[in-house]
Design a protein around this motif. Structure first.
Motif, PDB file in Angstrom:
ATOM      1  N   GLN A 125     -41.662  23.113 -26.352  1.00 11.32           N
ATOM      2  CA  GLN A 125     -41.522  22.083 -27.496  1.00 11.32           C
ATOM      3  C   GLN A 125     -42.818  21.525 -27.963  1.00 11.32           C
ATOM      4  N   GLN A 136     -41.115  29.154 -25.427  1.00  8.28           N
ATOM      5  CA  GLN A 136     -39.898  28.806 -25.885  1.00  8.28           C
ATOM      6  C   GLN A 136     -39.012  30.445 -25.294  1.00  8.28           C
TER       7      GLN A 136
ATOM      8  N   SER B 252     -41.016  21.668 -37.501  1.00  7.92           N
ATOM      9  CA  SER B 252     -42.021  22.003 -36.350  1.00  7.92           C
ATOM     10  C   SER B 252     -43.327  21.509 -37.056  1.00  7.92           C
ATOM     11  N   MET B 292     -37.130  18.859 -32.785  1.00  7.40           N
ATOM     12  CA  MET B 292     -38.687  19.025 -33.133  1.00  7.40           C
ATOM     13  C   MET B 292     -39.469  19.778 -32.109  1.00  7.40           C
ATOM     14  N   GLU B 293     -40.431  20.259 -32.643  1.00  6.19           N
ATOM     15  CA  GLU B 293     -41.464  20.905 -31.691  1.00  6.19           C
ATOM     16  C   GLU B 293     -42.771  20.571 -32.554  1.00  6.19           C
ATOM     17  N   SER B 294     -43.930  20.972 -31.580  1.00  2.00           N
ATOM     18  CA  SER B 294     -45.217  20.692 -32.084  1.00  2.00           C
ATOM     19  C   SER B 294     -46.211  21.811 -31.653  1.00  2.00           C
ATOM     20  N   LEU B 333     -47.591  29.899 -38.410  1.00  2.00           N
ATOM     21  CA  LEU B 333     -46.825  28.825 -38.154  1.00  2.00           C
ATOM     22  C   LEU B 333     -45.606  28.979 -37.390  1.00  2.00           C
ATOM     23  N   ASP B 334     -45.055  30.250 -37.473  1.00  2.00           N
ATOM     24  CA  ASP B 334     -43.998  31.118 -36.730  1.00  2.00           C
ATOM     25  C   ASP B 334     -42.861  30.386 -36.844  1.00  2.00           C
ATOM     26  N   SER B 336     -39.360  29.180 -35.374  1.00  2.00           N
ATOM     27  CA  SER B 336     -39.333  28.916 -33.903  1.00  2.00           C
ATOM     28  C   SER B 336     -37.889  29.770 -33.358  1.00  2.00           C
ATOM     29  N   LEU B 337     -38.325  30.178 -31.961  1.00  3.39           N
ATOM     30  CA  LEU B 337     -37.530  30.997 -31.244  1.00  3.39           C
ATOM     31  C   LEU B 337     -36.220  30.316 -31.136  1.00  3.39           C
ATOM     32  N   SER B 338     -36.508  28.692 -30.819  1.00  7.63           N
ATOM     33  CA  SER B 338     -35.494  28.115 -30.439  1.00  7.63           C
ATOM     34  C   SER B 338     -34.459  27.926 -31.642  1.00  7.63           C
ATOM     35  N   SER B 340     -32.028  29.077 -33.559  1.00  7.10           N
ATOM     36  CA  SER B 340     -31.186  30.236 -33.176  1.00  7.10           C
ATOM     37  C   SER B 340     -30.446  30.350 -34.662  1.00  7.10           C
TER      38      SER B 340
END
Lengths: 679, 591
Positions: A125, A136, B252, B292-294, B333-334, B336-338, B340
């Motif tokens: 995260q 992840q 993100s 959220m993620e950072s 920045l990608d 996110s894999l999470s 889905s």
């Protein structure tokens, strides 16, 4: 497509589940534990003394900086002291490069990047240095261990060394190899997770790893590859091409990418020109150490000048300082003892190393250069000069393994694995006493369309056939199931120490694929992935003094089992004519149409009436063709009358003149032919 | 075999042989004619069976139902039942009897006709002052109306600050109205000395007016509060809601160090950010499921050009260069894999400029510096520039500064991000009050209740419309490609999606908010699933050319035979018949 229906393999009818039988008393646990300790040891973080030593070193550097920059009000620090606002362990990154001259005057450049993320609930995260996508991945797929390698070319075990830790860990089969250990209880869930993982990885690394999704392309070895409890999945794509599109996402995982630090040396044309190129990502995740990823890139380069090379010549780039985020940034030069032992003046180093150490057993010498000392004004450039050319070889594996195909034709063949003793290099380990045995583990995955008959296993020791019971210590065979799973062979053999050579053969039938299953270049043949031959009794490790704190050299200390990958095999299969369905359709349809047409005509036509009509037409007027002929001849005659100088050859009627000319030309031709042939 | 008899009968061997063949003594036979024609007819009859047997499997799509629902939604967009009530807590004598009607008039006048997520409202006016209690206007049910007896509120309001009044009125509203289908929005009108209009954090506002007699101005004020704020959120349009089709959003957050060889900043987002953002995420939970993620990224320079401005003593980026600010080559920045499936990822970027471009400011077209030093890109996210303290003094330093973003600074940045999030969701980042007397209370959650209602309405409406437009494009696609395989699964998904859309529409009109939002999300997700079904790609494997290549080699030569035979035979039959007829005629004449 009934033609392509292939007979079922005997083994798959007999038993679709893995068959395990032990022929010797060596229990699984013993082998497993030795593997396990090896793993544990490598994953341990820096030991106390090593860390202390590095701290004193850093504080010296710190002092050096403060003396010059005390005037600046802004807090200045170097290395690990930077984020000391909290006492919790931080994410760390270190970069290393190991250069090693090889006996055939090539140079091995081994880039080693380590990122660690301490165990934390926020893994996946919130991240500072550690690549978020990898965290992840670990979190989503519950990965305990994973290794992904992209390789081009084959590690030359004979010349570049086989039993030192570097070649043991970095010699990888050509193409893509992926294995992962999951922290998931049930087999079905592991398979599903593996499928999702391959898709995620193929997206992350721009490669067709998703071909490993199908159950025909991966296997679950129990102990032949790595001892596990059935939670390991292994897959290989021998034909995957490796290029820049794979290294760019790989570099993206580094905090500095290739913008600064050691990775800035990665000039694409230089590194892809090499003889061997292997890019690896290895990650381990546990509750104790968090997630550790090791990203390595091994390239074997050929210097332009064989006798002298420098870093700048090799990479066409200069190393101007470290990546600002790296905890440590070091370049090592490893010189094998066998290169210098015979004549001390064989090799000359230009450039002052920060530290020179030997490993405990005195196999090699390490020259350490700290990149922190260098900057844009003074780039780090190590230069090596060979004073004399000579042929030496590095430490070999106890047995040199190679694999090849036997037989001809498109129906059947056999796979042979040959093991040749490399006695001269490991002399001390061998004696001819009866109680001495060398254990060899062979792990091989064969696609289902190569139907291996495992009962045809024949083992030859020194040219004489031996009963399998005497040699095989334990064996685990998972026969292939058509279009479902590949065949897996795990075999532990023990050979007498005095043995010179051994060979194993296995017969196989070549299967038929469905027309849809052929790849676009089916005539090229099909690849059988490399087999892995490992020697559990031999351990490659090099222990360096604790004064060097380096994740790379730390990994040398681990109990790495000596292993080598064999060649990839290319099996030509019977390929059908891919346009055949259309040909068959067209041909049958034509025959049917002919038959139908003639039947309709037979039923319809009135033969007597047509004949009568034809006769009456003859009486009235000439037929169409005679009419045409007479018309044409009239025309030609008319033209001839008009223009006298028209060429004679256009005259259709065979006059005596024409006949004479034709005969004359024929005669001249015959005579000429005869004359030329006789002369 | 039939040759002997029919040929003998059919041809005029004896008569025609000698002199004339255009005479025939016997009737022409019909056996061969019958045979050839029957072969031809059997072919013609067989053709439909062949076509049927080689038909591609196409699941029938309810295209008529789709287009009718879509037309219906476009002609009258779904409107949600709302109830607006004005409560006069002070004695008030309306000049005209129908105050509620004029308020409704006023709201309708400002209503743009075709916008999505509007209210289908009812207006009521209640005068509740001391003893008198009078209701006027229409409400869906009596439960929607204010229950009289709130006379004590006027005194209670005295001496309280806005927050206090807001809470007091909330409890009053909760106690005195309830059980109404749809939302109830209230405005309290009080006579008092300092004139002010305050819109609270919940679903009510209050007005303090000196003079209640001027009913037109009162009506106009009430109309503005209801129409512009409670119904439309003070914005003109909210077309896009950045929520993934499965109802998920990933925020993100990235801290970008432009050049780490100058300075490196880290942040403690996990601690500060999560605390500040958690209430916002909680508030938005009915609209979207947000995670959220950072991350911190390095060596990420911007790609637009900035230049030194002497007057400001800073580097400046012009607004017209902002589209090039985001450097997609270097900013990894990608996604996110999470995240889905089809979740939406919103990027929030803090950009720390390098020493060569510090301090860096954004200049607005008017020539001023941006107050927040930040900008958004709709449906992508937002960027905020943060200049390290004292960076202009810092010249070429050999050493590297490593520091942590101060928590106070981070708080400021996160406030900017909350404003950007509001903008991305189609709300104003903060309200520009038309007059000092006008005030909109901001919620510490970032979104007030009435704003959330608005988002909720818009989101439901947007989902509904987008699911129908997806379904419609799918059905046009399927219709335009007759050889396309349509799997049963797609047909089922389309049906379910349509069903969910219908359900959502009926729920909206009934005022069941939760159910309508859920079924609208379901409708959109199913429609997207059907549209992006992998089997849609199989179209190339059963093209028309393929079909012809298989059947032509047989049918082309055979049909040639059959047709020619039929034509010849029919021609011959008529020729022979005419011969026979002339023969008969001549015979008759002669006889």
């Amino acid at each position: 497509m009934g033609l392509f229906e292939k007979p079922k393999s005997i083994w798959s009818i007999l038993n679709s589940r893995p068959i395990t039988f032990y022929t010797s008393s060596f229990p699984l646990e013993k082998v497993g534990s030795s593997f396990f300790h090896g793993e544990r040891f490598t994953s341990r973080p820096l030991t106390g003394e090593g860390a202390m030593a590095s701290h004193t070193f850093l504080s010296l550097l710190l002092f050096y900086f403060y003396t010059f920059h005390l005037v600046h009000p802004i807090h200045c620090s170097v290395g690990s002291n930077a984020f000391d606002t909290t006492s919790a362990p931080q994410e760390e990154f270190s970069e290393e490069l190991l250069l090693k001259p090889l006996p055939d005057y090539k140079v091995l450049a081994h880039f080693h990047f380590t990122s660690t993320s301490p165990p934390s609930s926020s893994n996946g995260q919130h991240h500072h240095l550690f690549p978020k996508s990898i965290a992840q991945l670990v979190k989503k797929y519950k990965i305990r261990e994973l290794e992904l390698s992209f390789t081009q070319g084959r590690w030359n075990y004979d010349r570049w060394g086989a039993s030192d830790p570097l070649s043991t860990a970095n010699g990888k089969p050509p193409g893509v190899e992926l294995w992962a250990l999951f922290d998931i209880p049930t087999k079905e869930e592991i398979d599903a997770t593996w499928r999702n993982l391959t898709h995620s990885l193929s997206g992350l690394f721009c490669a067709s790893i998703n071909f490993l999704e199908s159950s025909t392309s991966y296997s679950a070895p129990l102990w032949g590859f790595l001892p596990n409890n059935g939670d390991l999945r292994y897959g290989a794509l021998p034909r995957e091409a490796v290029c820049t599109e794979n290294i760019t996402p790989w570099l993206k995982l580094l905090p500095c990418r290739d913008k600064a630090g050691i990775a800035s040396l990665l000039d694409r044309p230089s590194i892809y020109r090499g003889h061997y190129h292997s890019q690896r990502l290895k990650l381990r995740s546990d509750g104790l150490n968090g997630i550790v990823i090791e990203q390595t890139l091994s390239v074997v380069l050929q210097p332009i000048d064989r006798t002298s090379w420098s870093m700048h010549q090799l990479f066409k780039k200069s190393l101007m300082g470290k990546c600002a985020l790296a905890k440590s940034s070091k370049v090592f030069l490893e010189i094998e003892r066998s290169l210098v032992s015979q004549n001390e003046n064989i090799l000359e180093l230009v450039g002052e190393a920060d530290m020179v150490t030997n490993d405990q057993r005195d196999h090699s010498t390490i020259y350490q250069y700290n990149v922190e000392r260098y900057s844009e004004h003074e780039a780090l450039d190590i230069r090596v000069n060979w004073k004399k050319l000579l042929q030496v070889s590095f430490l070999q594996t106890p047995l040199h393994a190679s694999r090849f195909l036997m037989g001809s034709g498109n129906e059947r063949g056999s796979i042979a694995i040959s093991l040749q003793s490399a006695r001269n290099s490991t002399k001390g380990l061998y004696d001819n006493s009866k109680n001495c045995f060398t254990r060899v583990v062979i792990f091989q995955v064969v696609p289902w369309y190569v139907k291996v008959y495992y009962h045809t296993l024949r083992i030859y020791v020194d040219g004489a056939i031996r009963d399998a019971k005497d040699v095989v210590e334990k064996i685990n065979v998972t026969p292939s199931e058509d279009k479902v799973s590949p065949g897996t062979l795990e075999m532990m053999l023990q050979f007498p120490c005095g043995m010179m050579s051994a060979a194993l053969t296995l017969d196989f039938d070549k299967g038929f694929l469905h027309i849809d299953e052929y790849p676009p270049d089916a005539n090229q043949g099909f690849d059988i992935p490399s087999a892995l031959v490992s020697f559990p009794d031999f351990i490659s490790r090099r222990i360096y003094p604790d004064s060097i704190s380096s994740p790379l050299l730390q990994s040398y200390k681990g109990r790495n089992i000596v292993k080598s990958y064999t060649e990839v095999l290319l099996v030509p299969l019977t390929t059908p004519d891919f346009s055949m369905p259309y040909n068959v359709i067209t041909f049958t349809c034509t025959v049917l149409a002919l038959y139908f047409g003639s039947m309709v005509n037979v039923l319809r036509r009135r033969v007597s009436e047509e004949e009568r009509l034809a006769k009456s037409k003859d009486k009235r007027k000439p037929g169409l063709i005679p009419l045409l002929i007479s018309k044409i001849s009239n025309k030609v005659r008319g033209i001839k009358e008009d223009s006298a100088n028209q060429s004679q050859s256009s005259q259709p009627i065979l006059g005596p003149k024409v006949v004479f000319k034709v005969v004359l030309i024929a005669l001249i031709a015959v005579l000429g032919h005869y004359f030329f042939n006789s002369s | 075999m039939a040759d002997d008899t029919s040929a003998a009968a059919g041809t005029s061997t004896e008569t025609g042989a000698g002199t004339e063949s255009n005479l025939r003594t016997t009737k022409p036979g019909t056996k061969r004619l019958f045979l050839t024609v029957s072969v031809l007819i059997s072919f013609l009859l067989g053709a439909p069976f062949l076509l049927k047997s080689t038909e591609i499997h196409r699941s029938p799509l309810p295209s008529a139902a789709i287009s009718s629902l879509s037309d219906h939604l476009h002609s009258n967009p779904p409107s949600f039942p709302c109830h607006f009530q004005a409560i006069f807590l002070s004695p008030f004598k309306p000049s005209d009897s129908s105050l509620s009607l004029s308020v409704a008039e006023r709201i309708r006048a400002q209503l743009s006709a075709q916008s999505c997520g509007n209210c289908n409202f009812t207006v009521s006016v209640t005068v509740d002052s001391g003893s008198s209690c009078r209701h006027e206007g229409d409400a869906a049910s009596a439960a929607c109306l204010w229950e009289c007896g709130g006379g004590g509120l006027v005194d209670a309001i005295e001496g309280r600050d806005d927050q206090g009044i807001d809470e007091l009125l909330l409890s009053a509203v909760n106690g005195r109205t309830g059980g109404c289908a749809g939302r109830v929005y209230s405005i309290f009108v009080i006579e008092g000395r300092d004139e002010r209009v305050v819109i609270g954090k919940h679903r009510h506002a209050w007005m303090v007016l000196k003079d209640l007699d001027d009913s037109t101005s009162v009506v106009s004020m009430i109309g503005t509060v209801f129409g512009d704020y409670f119904m439309r959120g003070g914005v003109e349009k909210g077309e896009y809601i950045p929520v993934g089709s499965d109802g998920n959003v990933v925020l993100s957050f990235s801290l970008l160090n432009s050049n780490p060889s100058d300075w490196i900043y880290d942040w403690d987002f996990q601690r500060t950010g999560e605390v500040l953002l958690a209430p916002v995420l909680e508030a938005l939970a009915p609209v979207a499921n947000i995670t959220m993620e950072s991350q911190v990224l390095y060596h990420a320079p911007k790609s637009s050009i900035s230049y030194w401005d002497e007057k400001l003593e800073a580097y400046v980026v012009n607004t017209r260069d902002l589209p090039f600010f985001v450097n997609s080559n270097e900013w990894h920045l990608d996604t996110s894999l999470s995240a889905s499936g089809r979740s939406k990822v919103l990027q929030f970027v803090v950009y720390v400029p390098s020493a060569s471009e510090c301090p860096l400011y954004i200049r607005t077209p008017e020539g001023e510096m941006s107050k927040t030093n930040a900008f958004i890109s709709p449906m992508w996210g937002g960027v905020a520039i943060w200049n390290p303290p004292g960076c202009s003094m810092q010249s070429q330093g050999i050493h590297i500064v490593r520091d942590v973003l101060p928590p106070q600074e981070l708080e400021k940045i996160i406030e900017i991000f909350i404003g950007q999030l509001r903008l991305l969701f189609g709300l104003n980042s903060n309200y520009v009050e038309p007059s000092p007397k006008f005030k909109v209370l901001a919620s510490e959650k970032g979104f007030t209740n009435w704003e959330l209602d608005l988002l909720y309405r818009q989101h439901t409406c947007f989902n509904l419309l987008s699911s129908l437009s997806t379904l419609q494009s799918l059905s046009t696609l399927v219709e335009s490609l007759p050889r396309m395989i349509v799997m049963d699964e797609i047909g089922k998904q389309v049906e379910l999606s349509l069903e969910a859309a219908n359900l959502a529409e009926s729920n909206i009109s009934l005022g069941i908010n939760n159910a309508s939002a859920l079924s609208s999300i379901r409708a959109r997700a199913l429609a997207e699933d059907a549209f992006f079904h992998p089997s849609i790609m199989s179209i190339s494997y059963s093209s028309m050319e393929h079909y012809f290549a298989i059947y032509m080699p047989f049918f082309a030569p055979v049909s040639l035979h059959v047709l020619l035979a039929a034509v010849k035979e029919v021609k011959r039959y008529f020729a022979e018949r005419s011969k026979y007829l002339t023969f008969r005629a001549s015979k008759l004449k002669s006889s």
